[in-house]
Design an enzyme around this catalytic site. Sequence first.
Site, PDB file in Angstrom:
ATOM      1  N   ALA A 252       0.634  -1.108  -0.099  1.00  0.00           N
ATOM      2  CA  ALA A 252      -0.114   0.001   0.102  1.00  0.00           C
ATOM      3  C   ALA A 252       0.705   1.160   0.195  1.00  0.00           C
ATOM      4  CB  ALA A 252      -1.200  -0.023   1.470  1.00  0.00           C
ATOM      5  N   LYS A 253       0.173   2.748   0.151  1.00  0.00           N
ATOM      6  CA  LYS A 253       0.675   3.614  -0.264  1.00  0.00           C
ATOM      7  C   LYS A 253       1.994   3.433   1.191  1.00  0.00           C
ATOM      8  CE  LYS A 253      -2.378   6.899  -3.036  1.00  0.00           C
ATOM      9  NZ  LYS A 253      -3.800   7.178  -2.871  1.00  0.00           N
TER      10      LYS A 253
END
Length: 319
Positions: A252-253
């Site tokens: 994820a980011k």
Amino acid sequence: MTRGRFAPSPTGDLHLGGARTALVAWLAARRSGGRFVLRVEDLDPPRVVPGAEARIADDLRALGLDWDEGPDVGGPFAPYRQSERRALYDQAIARLTDGGHLFPCYCSRAEVARSAGAPHGPGDDGPRYPGTCRTLSRAAIASHQRSGRRPSLRFLVPPGEVPFHDGIHGASSGDPAAAVGDFVVRRADGLHAYQLAVVVDDAAMAITDVVRGADLLSSTPRQILLFRALGAAPPRFAHVPLCLGSDGERLAKRHGTIAVRQLLERGVAASRLVARLAATLGLCGPLEALAPRDLRDLIGRCDLAHLPRSPSVIDPAGF
Ligand code: GLU
């Protein structure tokens, strides 16, 4: 002739996990000499990000992937955007209704969640539907109708395991009745559910090989039931293992820059990005650089049955 597809939801930019899945789907289609379709899954208006479709297409092209049919190039099964295919989903709803496969459900999400003894299904599927409206009498339905409450439509899930062969994982199966219960095919607000749309489209577009992320593995038994109920043969399925961050959570980011576009803008060469993704799949050595034109060299190496079956840890900083 095999037909594969990549079916992104235009809810944001293409990230490394999506690119890796697209790469495998593309390699599998090209290896079998088949056609490759790009289908845009933009069914849920609030989640669609304006411009994301074009950005995803640009990013895929930048990586060297191409498609024979899609929203931008057309093709014999157009339209290739789900938002333009709603009439087909309505026809499928009518067919499933005629076959006795659907029933109206007046429960809200909160009511399903509160239902006593509703264990949670896998992944994002939420609580298992306990069957509340399965056996509503005509009188009860009429009274709900008078109250103006709009129902969702649920698929009546038969009990039992649904076995299937996964091109990467081998013998697989799931028990939708135990895992999620009767699932929604049309929401109370009238939007068709992902499970329905994807099956209608894969059948209508004559897709023979679905290669997609392992996050959808638990959806496959449900989709096989829908294919059967619609009188269509299910395609072959292969689920590409997920990408994880160094902490073992889904990439994820917060793990770093994972948007393909951003990485390219930072000067990461597309060939290097593809090579690193291919390396996580065991398709090339970690330091083997690929020129974009050499992407085709990977085609012969991509045997689904030999891809890793477990998730790969990816460090975006290494791209
Ligand atoms: N649109 C789905 C997604 O982006 C993929 C659907 C599929 O491949 O079946 O997660």
